[in-house]
Design a protein around this motif. Structure first.
Motif, PDB file in Angstrom:
ATOM      1  N   VAL A  97     -30.985  12.052  29.282  1.00 42.79           N
ATOM      2  CA  VAL A  97     -31.804  11.143  29.934  1.00 42.79           C
ATOM      3  C   VAL A  97     -30.048  10.323  30.337  1.00 42.79           C
ATOM      4  O   VAL A  97     -28.591   9.816  29.776  1.00 42.79           O
ATOM      5  N   PHE A  98     -31.069   9.372  31.593  1.00 42.22           N
ATOM      6  CA  PHE A  98     -29.204   8.988  32.101  1.00 42.22           C
ATOM      7  C   PHE A  98     -29.069   7.501  31.984  1.00 42.22           C
ATOM      8  O   PHE A  98     -30.815   7.322  32.481  1.00 42.22           O
ATOM      9  N   ASP A  99     -28.570   6.546  32.686  1.00 39.80           N
ATOM     10  CA  ASP A  99     -28.486   4.916  32.955  1.00 39.80           C
ATOM     11  C   ASP A  99     -28.205   5.114  34.671  1.00 39.80           C
ATOM     12  O   ASP A  99     -27.565   6.072  35.142  1.00 39.80           O
ATOM     13  N   VAL A 100     -28.829   3.925  34.753  1.00 38.77           N
ATOM     14  CA  VAL A 100     -28.688   4.270  36.300  1.00 38.77           C
ATOM     15  C   VAL A 100     -28.060   1.774  36.374  1.00 38.77           C
ATOM     16  O   VAL A 100     -28.991   0.881  36.336  1.00 38.77           O
ATOM     17  N   THR A 101     -26.896   2.279  36.734  1.00 39.11           N
ATOM     18  CA  THR A 101     -26.314   0.720  37.080  1.00 39.11           C
ATOM     19  C   THR A 101     -25.544   0.492  38.348  1.00 39.11           C
ATOM     20  O   THR A 101     -25.791   1.731  39.366  1.00 39.11           O
ATOM     21  N   GLY A 102     -26.014  -0.460  39.038  1.00 39.44           N
ATOM     22  CA  GLY A 102     -25.021  -1.217  39.555  1.00 39.44           C
ATOM     23  C   GLY A 102     -25.488  -2.965  39.574  1.00 39.44           C
ATOM     24  O   GLY A 102     -25.315  -3.364  38.255  1.00 39.44           O
ATOM     25  N   ALA A 103     -25.522  -3.676  41.489  1.00 39.39           N
ATOM     26  CA  ALA A 103     -25.221  -4.650  40.616  1.00 39.39           C
ATOM     27  C   ALA A 103     -26.118  -5.353  42.423  1.00 39.39           C
ATOM     28  O   ALA A 103     -25.929  -5.241  43.317  1.00 39.39           O
ATOM     29  N   VAL A 104     -26.896  -6.379  42.654  1.00 41.67           N
ATOM     30  CA  VAL A 104     -27.838  -7.253  43.575  1.00 41.67           C
ATOM     31  C   VAL A 104     -26.516  -8.552  43.739  1.00 41.67           C
ATOM     32  O   VAL A 104     -26.315  -9.049  43.508  1.00 41.67           O
ATOM     33  N   GLN A 105     -26.152  -8.018  45.653  1.00 42.12           N
ATOM     34  CA  GLN A 105     -25.382  -8.793  46.685  1.00 42.12           C
ATOM     35  C   GLN A 105     -26.097  -9.760  47.416  1.00 42.12           C
ATOM     36  O   GLN A 105     -26.505  -9.233  48.130  1.00 42.12           O
ATOM     37  N   VAL A 106     -25.730 -11.005  47.064  1.00 40.58           N
ATOM     38  CA  VAL A 106     -26.928 -11.585  47.745  1.00 40.58           C
ATOM     39  C   VAL A 106     -25.628 -12.343  48.768  1.00 40.58           C
ATOM     40  O   VAL A 106     -24.315 -13.501  48.601  1.00 40.58           O
ATOM     41  N   ASP A 107     -25.556 -12.037  50.151  1.00 40.13           N
ATOM     42  CA  ASP A 107     -24.447 -12.569  50.894  1.00 40.13           C
ATOM     43  C   ASP A 107     -24.633 -13.897  50.883  1.00 40.13           C
ATOM     44  O   ASP A 107     -23.162 -14.900  51.662  1.00 40.13           O
ATOM     45  N   ALA A 108     -25.293 -15.053  51.469  1.00 42.28           N
ATOM     46  CA  ALA A 108     -25.638 -16.280  50.967  1.00 42.28           C
ATOM     47  C   ALA A 108     -25.542 -16.958  49.635  1.00 42.28           C
ATOM     48  O   ALA A 108     -25.475 -16.005  48.397  1.00 42.28           O
ATOM     49  N   ALA A 109     -25.536 -17.810  49.313  1.00 47.40           N
ATOM     50  CA  ALA A 109     -25.818 -19.087  47.716  1.00 47.40           C
ATOM     51  C   ALA A 109     -27.369 -18.492  47.533  1.00 47.40           C
ATOM     52  O   ALA A 109     -28.017 -19.034  48.484  1.00 47.40           O
ATOM     53  N   PRO A 110     -27.327 -17.570  46.616  1.00 51.43           N
ATOM     54  CA  PRO A 110     -29.633 -17.390  46.593  1.00 51.43           C
ATOM     55  C   PRO A 110     -29.916 -19.035  45.810  1.00 51.43           C
ATOM     56  O   PRO A 110     -29.366 -19.636  45.087  1.00 51.43           O
ATOM     57  N   PRO A 111     -31.095 -18.934  46.175  1.00 50.69           N
ATOM     58  CA  PRO A 111     -31.842 -20.075  46.068  1.00 50.69           C
ATOM     59  C   PRO A 111     -32.417 -20.533  44.461  1.00 50.69           C
ATOM     60  O   PRO A 111     -33.029 -20.871  44.096  1.00 50.69           O
ATOM     61  N   PHE A 112     -32.353 -19.319  44.154  1.00 51.85           N
ATOM     62  CA  PHE A 112     -32.804 -19.329  42.341  1.00 51.85           C
ATOM     63  C   PHE A 112     -31.358 -18.560  41.557  1.00 51.85           C
ATOM     64  O   PHE A 112     -30.889 -17.500  42.016  1.00 51.85           O
ATOM     65  N   PRO A 113     -31.700 -18.848  40.337  1.00 52.25           N
ATOM     66  CA  PRO A 113     -31.013 -18.119  39.386  1.00 52.25           C
ATOM     67  C   PRO A 113     -31.036 -16.383  39.377  1.00 52.25           C
ATOM     68  O   PRO A 113     -32.575 -15.375  39.369  1.00 52.25           O
ATOM     69  N   LEU A 114     -30.433 -15.057  39.533  1.00 56.14           N
ATOM     70  CA  LEU A 114     -30.099 -14.062  40.027  1.00 56.14           C
ATOM     71  C   LEU A 114     -31.066 -13.334  38.728  1.00 56.14           C
ATOM     72  O   LEU A 114     -32.052 -12.303  39.103  1.00 56.14           O
ATOM     73  N   GLN A 115     -31.280 -13.756  37.133  1.00 52.06           N
ATOM     74  CA  GLN A 115     -31.859 -13.368  36.125  1.00 52.06           C
ATOM     75  C   GLN A 115     -33.540 -13.012  35.815  1.00 52.06           C
ATOM     76  O   GLN A 115     -33.957 -12.666  35.827  1.00 52.06           O
ATOM     77  N   GLN A 116     -33.678 -14.170  37.363  1.00 51.43           N
ATOM     78  CA  GLN A 116     -35.191 -14.239  37.930  1.00 51.43           C
ATOM     79  C   GLN A 116     -35.379 -12.807  38.442  1.00 51.43           C
ATOM     80  O   GLN A 116     -36.712 -12.849  38.674  1.00 51.43           O
TER      81      GLN A 116
END
Length: 197
Positions: free
Chosen positions: A145-164
């Motif tokens: 099996v394999f892993d899929v990794t990446g990152a979420v990039q927000v152009d502006a300040a996110p209105p909530f913690p990204l962990q949500q």
């Protein structure tokens, strides 16, 4: 390996399967019924026709040690017809799916650790066509099996913690017996899906 005469008699069994109005084998081929408020609908007759049912046998050439890993296979209809199933019961290194309708199927194998409910360690996938007789195939080679990794990039300040954020990895051909892997989001937006197949 047990043959038909020993397991089911000399002929494949017949049986009734999921049927949509008026006599369709899948929802896409069915006819919708329209009922207005306060209306009664008569003659919504459904025709049940017995179908020939077959067995798909999957041979595992080198069964793993039972105290380390165990194999599990799923049989998923590629047209969403009935006859799907899953299991991990082997007889002499052979997995059997019984009462399978004619059609095209996707066989997915997973090798799981017996120690805990961890993601599968390896997997295999292959197609099988059931036409007019039982089918016996050898399991395809298992791949890690394999892993899929990446990152979420927000152009502006996110209105909530990204962990949500909830992330899901969806397969192009969903298998209702194999859950989609999920990933935890870190505060910096990075994520990793583990055990993808």
């Amino acid at each position: 390996v047990m043959n038909n005469e020993e397991t089911r008699g000399p002929r494949p069994p017949q049986g009734f399967v999921v049927t949509y109005y008026p006599n369709a084998r899948d929802a896409a081929s069915s006819t919708p019924l329209k009922v207005l408020s306060g209306e009664e609908l008569s003659h919504a007759d459904i025709r049940l026709v017995p179908e020939m049912l077959y067995t798909v046998r999957i041979k595992l050439p080198n069964p793993p040690a039972p105290d380390a890993y165990y194999p599990m296979f799923t049989l998923q209809s590629r047209s969403e017809r009935s006859g799907n199933g899953s299991g991990s019961i082997f007889i002499n290194g052979t997995m059997e799916f019984r009462n399978v309708l004619p059609g095209s199927y996707l066989v997915t194998g997973m090798m799981r650790s017996t120690a805990s409910h961890e993601p599968p360690q390896s997997y295999s996938r292959q197609t099988v066509e059931v036409v007019d007789r039982d089918v016996e195939i050898e399991a395809a080679a298992f791949a890690p099996v394999f892993d899929v990794t990446g990152a979420v990039q927000v152009d502006a300040a996110p209105p909530f913690p990204l962990q949500q954020l909830n992330l899901a990895l969806r397969r192009d051909s969903p298998d209702r017996f194999i859950p989609d892997p999920r990933a935890a989001m870190a505060a910096n937006g990075t994520f990793a899906f583990h055990g993808a197949i």
